[in-house]
Design a protein around this motif. Structure first.
Motif, PDB file in Angstrom:
ATOM      1  N   PRO A 173     -14.772-116.312  10.798  1.00 30.33           N
ATOM      2  CA  PRO A 173     -15.938-115.773  10.103  1.00 30.33           C
ATOM      3  C   PRO A 173     -16.796-116.856   9.448  1.00 30.33           C
ATOM      4  O   PRO A 173     -16.284-117.846   8.950  1.00 30.33           O
ATOM      5  N   LEU A 218     -20.048-111.354   5.588  1.00 34.34           N
ATOM      6  CA  LEU A 218     -19.933-111.867   6.953  1.00 34.34           C
ATOM      7  C   LEU A 218     -21.299-111.888   7.640  1.00 34.34           C
ATOM      8  O   LEU A 218     -22.002-110.880   7.660  1.00 34.34           O
ATOM      9  N   GLN A 268     -17.915-121.470   5.682  1.00 40.26           N
ATOM     10  CA  GLN A 268     -16.857-121.128   6.630  1.00 40.26           C
ATOM     11  C   GLN A 268     -15.614-121.855   6.151  1.00 40.26           C
ATOM     12  O   GLN A 268     -15.707-123.004   5.730  1.00 40.26           O
ATOM     13  N   ALA A 270     -14.037-107.915   8.927  1.00 39.19           N
ATOM     14  CA  ALA A 270     -15.424-107.504   8.690  1.00 39.19           C
ATOM     15  C   ALA A 270     -15.455-106.454   7.589  1.00 39.19           C
ATOM     16  O   ALA A 270     -16.327-106.479   6.718  1.00 39.19           O
ATOM     17  N   VAL A 300     -19.735-115.609  13.419  1.00 36.57           N
ATOM     18  CA  VAL A 300     -18.404-116.116  13.770  1.00 36.57           C
ATOM     19  C   VAL A 300     -18.565-117.387  14.592  1.00 36.57           C
ATOM     20  O   VAL A 300     -19.551-117.548  15.307  1.00 36.57           O
ATOM     21  N   LEU A 329     -10.786-109.008  13.997  1.00 34.84           N
ATOM     22  CA  LEU A 329     -12.060-109.193  13.319  1.00 34.84           C
ATOM     23  C   LEU A 329     -12.558-107.943  12.598  1.00 34.84           C
ATOM     24  O   LEU A 329     -13.160-108.035  11.529  1.00 34.84           O
TER      25      LEU A 329
END
Ligand code: C2E
Ligand code: CA
Ligand code: CA
Ligand code: CA
Length: 282
Positions: free
Chosen positions: A45, A54, A259, A276, A57, A272
């Motif tokens: 992410p 977020l 990040q 998220a 990616v 993910l």
């Protein structure tokens, strides 16, 4: 064996021999890794804002070797570059990741603008077919070019700046964004950066590591990188953010995105959705 000068002595040690043999074996295995389905793309992410949400990616390649287990990319990407396998592998990463992110756009609540960052090898950057390869991957996936960021390192640009600039210009004409990875580790000057076709710089994790320590030498450095990037209209992302204190200082210095393990390690695609939800998609 070190040195190639007149007095260079070449030492053959059994250990070195073993290492060379192991690398050769690994390179041979790598040739089949793609077709055997041993490669996998993990996703880490990227967040922005306070509180962090977020926004994208980064695709990070993994190799599940049948005997050795997980082989890190820093060990096998150079082998793939030397053998030329990186062309097929790099194309596969692009295709795979673009398709995956297109699915997240449709299926993850709030993720319709999730951005995808993909690392390009210098070998790919030199390939005259790069534009077609990237275009095809986006087209097949149904992903808009504006959602793709290609990451290149400063050192890649130093070797053949003219070719690199042409390739990156062509990608940007399609609407694809360009990020300069590991920024600050090369010989970047303002005039150099000003001539680069880029949209973003990613501050190398070596400068993030000591943020928060007493009189960290990285604070003025990061400050000047951010100022430089601002002057040129570039977004700034920090990588390797592991602690809250680093996050706070980076936000104070005006860094746009972050990040690092503080938010999440790189994870398989299946994890993910959970992340998220936890990070709150933007
Ligand atoms: P990179 O592009 O600089 O990727 C960032 C690396 O930092 C990743 O290592 C990531 O797992 C690691 N990282 C992220 N957050 C943190 C943190 O908070 N702390 C620390 N200590 N590390 C963090 P990874 O996945 O092992 O990848 C290493 C390198 O391999 C990448 O560096 C990139 O240069 C290369 N690589 C990975 N995937 C690909 C690919 O698909 N194509 C190409 N050409 N290179 C790739
Ligand atoms: Ca990267
Ligand atoms: Ca990096
Ligand atoms: Ca790196």
């Amino acid at each position: 064996a070190k040195g190639t000068g007149r007095n260079a002595v070449v030492h053959y040690s059994p250990r070195l021999d073993d290492e060379v043999r192991a690398r050769t074996a690994l390179a041979a295995d790598l040739r089949h890794a793609l077709e055997r389905g041993e490669l996998e793309v993990f996703y880490q992410p990227v967040v922005r804002g306070t509180p962090a949400v977020l926004c994208g990616v980064e695709a990070l390649l993994r190799w599940n070797h049948p005997e050795r287990g997980l082989v890190p990319p820093l060990e096998f990407v150079p082998l793939a570059e030397a053998s030329g396998d990186i062309d097929a592998i790099g194309r596969w990463v692009l295709t795979q990741a673009a398709a995956q992110v297109a699915v997240w756009h449709r299926e993850l609540p709030g993720a319709e603008d999730l951005e995808l960052a993909v690392n390009l090898s210098p070998v790919q950057l030199r390939d005259p077919g790069l534009l077609t390869i990237v275009g095809d991957a986006l087209h097949q996936a149904g992903l808009a070019p504006g959602h793709l960021i290609v990451e290149v390192t400063e050192s890649m640009l130093l070797s053949d700046l003219d070719l690199a600039r042409r390739q990156l210009d062509a990608l940007r004409t399609l609407g694809i964004q360009v990020a300069i990875d590991d920024f600050g580790t090369g010989y970047s000057s303002l005039s150099y950066l000003a001539r680069l076709p880029a949209d973003q710089v990613k501050i190398d994790k070596s400068f993030v590591r000591d943020l928060g320590e007493d009189r960290s030498p990285s604070v003025p450095l990061v400050r000047s990188i951010v100022e430089m990037a601002r002057a040129l209209g570039l977004d700034v992302q920090a990588e390797g953010v592991e602690e809250t204190v680093q996050e706070t200082i980076l936000a104070e210095l005006g860094c746009d995105r972050a990040q690092g393990y503080l938010y999440s390690r790189p994870v398989p695609a299946a994890q993910l959705a959970e992340l998220a939800a936890a990070l709150g998609a933007a």
